[in-house]
Design a protein around this motif. Structure first.
Motif, mmCIF file in Angstrom:
data_model
loop_
_atom_site.group_PDB
_atom_site.id
_atom_site.type_symbol
_atom_site.label_atom_id
_atom_site.label_comp_id
_atom_site.label_asym_id
_atom_site.label_seq_id
_atom_site.Cartn_x
_atom_site.Cartn_y
_atom_site.Cartn_z
ATOM 1 N N ILE A 65 72.884 98.841 4.846
ATOM 2 C CA ILE A 65 71.452 99.486 5.536
ATOM 3 C C ILE A 65 72.427 100.394 6.463
ATOM 4 C CG2 ILE A 65 69.806 97.589 5.253
ATOM 5 C CD1 ILE A 65 70.366 97.273 8.588
ATOM 6 N N CYS A 66 71.722 101.807 6.459
ATOM 7 C CA CYS A 66 72.530 102.612 7.362
ATOM 8 C C CYS A 66 71.394 103.473 7.937
ATOM 9 C CB CYS A 66 73.289 103.430 6.716
ATOM 10 S SG CYS A 66 72.603 104.650 5.599
ATOM 11 N N LEU A 67 71.784 104.190 9.219
ATOM 12 C CA LEU A 67 70.692 104.857 10.186
ATOM 13 C C LEU A 67 71.411 106.057 10.490
ATOM 14 C CD1 LEU A 67 71.467 103.821 13.541
ATOM 15 C CD2 LEU A 67 71.140 101.909 12.250
ATOM 16 N N PRO A 68 70.765 106.869 11.081
ATOM 17 C CA PRO A 68 71.302 108.168 11.584
ATOM 18 C C PRO A 68 71.898 108.196 12.974
ATOM 19 C CG PRO A 68 69.155 108.328 11.497
ATOM 20 C CD PRO A 68 69.161 107.113 11.026
ATOM 21 N N GLY A 69 72.769 109.003 13.300
ATOM 22 C CA GLY A 69 73.620 109.161 14.661
ATOM 23 C C GLY A 69 73.184 110.489 15.114
ATOM 24 N N LYS A 91 67.373 113.015 2.536
ATOM 25 C CA LYS A 91 67.612 113.164 0.976
ATOM 26 C C LYS A 91 68.865 112.613 0.345
ATOM 27 C CE LYS A 91 68.479 117.371 -1.852
ATOM 28 N NZ LYS A 91 68.774 118.919 -2.068
ATOM 29 N N ALA A 92 69.878 112.388 1.458
ATOM 30 C CA ALA A 92 71.053 111.743 0.942
ATOM 31 C C ALA A 92 70.952 110.092 1.189
ATOM 32 C CB ALA A 92 72.359 112.188 1.854
ATOM 33 N N PHE A 93 70.030 109.623 1.976
ATOM 34 C CA PHE A 93 70.115 108.203 2.302
ATOM 35 C C PHE A 93 68.873 107.412 1.949
ATOM 36 C CE2 PHE A 93 74.028 109.729 4.468
ATOM 37 C CZ PHE A 93 74.933 109.006 3.560
ATOM 38 N N GLY A 94 67.911 108.464 1.848
ATOM 39 C CA GLY A 94 66.524 107.718 1.604
ATOM 40 C C GLY A 94 65.479 107.867 2.741
ATOM 41 N N PRO A 95 64.351 107.689 2.730
ATOM 42 C CA PRO A 95 63.299 108.264 3.619
ATOM 43 C C PRO A 95 63.300 107.047 4.871
ATOM 44 C CG PRO A 95 62.282 106.907 1.962
ATOM 45 C CD PRO A 95 63.749 107.092 1.188
ATOM 46 N N SER A 96 63.882 106.045 4.793
ATOM 47 C CA SER A 96 63.578 105.072 6.093
ATOM 48 C C SER A 96 64.878 105.638 6.954
ATOM 49 C CB SER A 96 63.719 103.759 5.562
ATOM 50 O OG SER A 96 63.686 103.004 6.893
ATOM 51 N N LEU A 97 64.283 105.474 8.376
ATOM 52 C CA LEU A 97 65.685 106.043 9.184
ATOM 53 C C LEU A 97 65.544 104.565 9.943
ATOM 54 C CD1 LEU A 97 64.295 109.469 10.724
ATOM 55 C CD2 LEU A 97 65.983 108.886 9.015
ATOM 56 N N THR A 98 64.782 103.628 9.817
ATOM 57 C CA THR A 98 64.910 102.339 10.603
ATOM 58 C C THR A 98 64.746 100.928 9.592
ATOM 59 O OG1 THR A 98 62.212 102.315 10.739
ATOM 60 C CG2 THR A 98 63.785 103.086 12.597
ATOM 61 N N PRO A 99 65.765 100.977 8.552
ATOM 62 C CA PRO A 99 65.449 99.998 7.528
ATOM 63 C C PRO A 99 65.912 98.378 8.200
ATOM 64 C CG PRO A 99 67.879 101.061 7.434
ATOM 65 C CD PRO A 99 66.892 101.970 8.598
ATOM 66 N N MET A 109 68.021 94.583 11.937
ATOM 67 C CA MET A 109 66.859 95.682 11.899
ATOM 68 C C MET A 109 67.260 96.805 12.799
ATOM 69 S SD MET A 109 64.214 92.615 13.188
ATOM 70 C CE MET A 109 65.661 91.841 14.095
ATOM 71 N N ALA A 110 67.108 98.131 12.262
ATOM 72 C CA ALA A 110 67.606 99.147 12.661
ATOM 73 C C ALA A 110 66.549 99.876 13.550
ATOM 74 C CB ALA A 110 68.090 100.136 11.323
ATOM 75 N N ILE A 111 67.354 100.649 14.423
ATOM 76 C CA ILE A 111 66.422 101.522 15.303
ATOM 77 C C ILE A 111 67.309 102.893 15.477
ATOM 78 C CG2 ILE A 111 66.266 102.180 17.678
ATOM 79 C CD1 ILE A 111 65.914 99.169 18.228
ATOM 80 N N ASN A 112 66.355 103.952 15.221
ATOM 81 C CA ASN A 112 66.976 105.410 15.236
ATOM 82 C C ASN A 112 66.879 105.550 16.613
ATOM 83 O OD1 ASN A 112 67.693 108.056 14.743
ATOM 84 N ND2 ASN A 112 65.517 108.699 14.041
ATOM 85 N N ARG A 131 58.736 97.540 16.597
ATOM 86 C CA ARG A 131 58.909 96.995 15.201
ATOM 87 C C ARG A 131 59.913 96.174 15.079
ATOM 88 N NH1 ARG A 131 57.334 102.467 14.351
ATOM 89 N NH2 ARG A 131 59.385 103.038 14.134
ATOM 90 N N VAL A 132 60.983 96.097 15.622
ATOM 91 C CA VAL A 132 62.080 95.088 15.812
ATOM 92 C C VAL A 132 61.419 93.709 16.411
ATOM 93 C CG1 VAL A 132 64.128 94.366 16.794
ATOM 94 C CG2 VAL A 132 64.007 96.780 15.804
#
Length: 263
Positions: A65-69, A91-99, A109-112, A131-132
């Motif tokens: 899983i990945c999230l933006p910085g 576009k590169a990694f999919g629609p979810s910013l919090t997978p 659990m990811a937090i953006n 959500r977490v």
């Protein structure tokens, strides 16, 4: 036993190209059950850098899983940063910013925490923390992963992300056991635990995996081996100027008493 690998601050576009292959080889040899990629995949959030980061991560066989910085948000294109800051990332990694993902009895659990309007500092949004908390498993190990730390040591000269302290308190009270972060390009675990600030949360701040900035001294990533209330933590480091990763530094931690202690 569940093996979670934490990889953060890759900074494609300003990275050690010669370390890409050794990093992939080390990850493959460790056979993690899940890889959590904690943001700053790129140096300037450019489409070509995002595509190169995507190609690199696609070579990892383990689920991830990945999230933006903050570096994955456009810096110079103010229009894009204001109105569609995560379009290129999605576009590169999919629609979810919090997978979210799970491996064994471990939930990750990811937090953006990237804030386009305060580019470097970051912000912890109450809704994402909620959500977490809603997905905490009281019988398992719960890990929150985000780019910006929730606590910083006095030697850090960057501003703490907005609402970080409140977020850490909420997650500790709800049963989050581990927080993984990056951003600072500096390792910190024991010094944070020694503050006593959130003793039921082990905060693991991992340095940069690939950034070429000489002042970072080394590149690194972390491997967590989790079995019940016990954690074996490996820090894998590749000194700047070297050709690959040294043998890992290993530490043990336990939360059997209700709070984390190094063992």
């Amino acid at each position: 036993m569940t093996r979670i690998l934490h990889l953060t601050d890759l900074h494609f576009g300003f990275h050690r190209e010669a370390l890409e292959a050794p990093l992939l080889e080390r990850i493959a040899a460790l056979q993690p059950d899940l890889v959590a990629v904690g943001g700053d995949l790129t140096h300037r959030g450019l489409p070509a850098q995002l595509a190169r980061a995507r190609t690199f991560l696609d070579r990892i066989e383990a689920p991830l899983i990945c999230l933006p910085g903050n570096h994955d948000v456009p810096l110079w294109n103010l229009l894009a940063r204001t109105f569609w800051p995560f379009r290129a990332y999605r576009k590169a990694f999919g629609p979810s910013l919090t997978p979210r993902a799970h491996a064994g009895d471990v939930r990750v659990m990811a937090i953006n925490s990237a804030d386009p309007y305060s580019w470097q500092r970051g912000k912890i949004r109450a809704g994402e923390v909620g959500r977490v908390i809603a997905h905490v498993d009281p019988l398992g190990t719960n890990i929150a992963v985000l780019h910006h730390p929730l606590q910083q040591l006095p030697r850090v000269d960057k501003a703490l992300a907005r609402q970080a302290t409140r977020a850490l308190r909420r997650m500790e009270a709800a049963g989050v056991n581990i927080v993984l972060s990056g951003h600072l390009h500096r390792w910190a675990v024991d010094d944070l635990l020694a503050t006593g600030h959130a003793p039921r949360v082990l905060q693991i701040q991992t340095g940069t995996a690939l950034c070429a900035r000489i002042t970072d001294i080394q590149n690194e990533f972390a491997l967590l081996e989790i079995e019940g209330t016990e954690l074996r933590l490996e820090r894998h480091m590749a000194p700047m100027g070297g050709k690959g990763f040294d043998a890992p530094q290993i530490a043990g931690y336990s939360r059997a008493s209700g709070v984390w202690r190094r063992v």
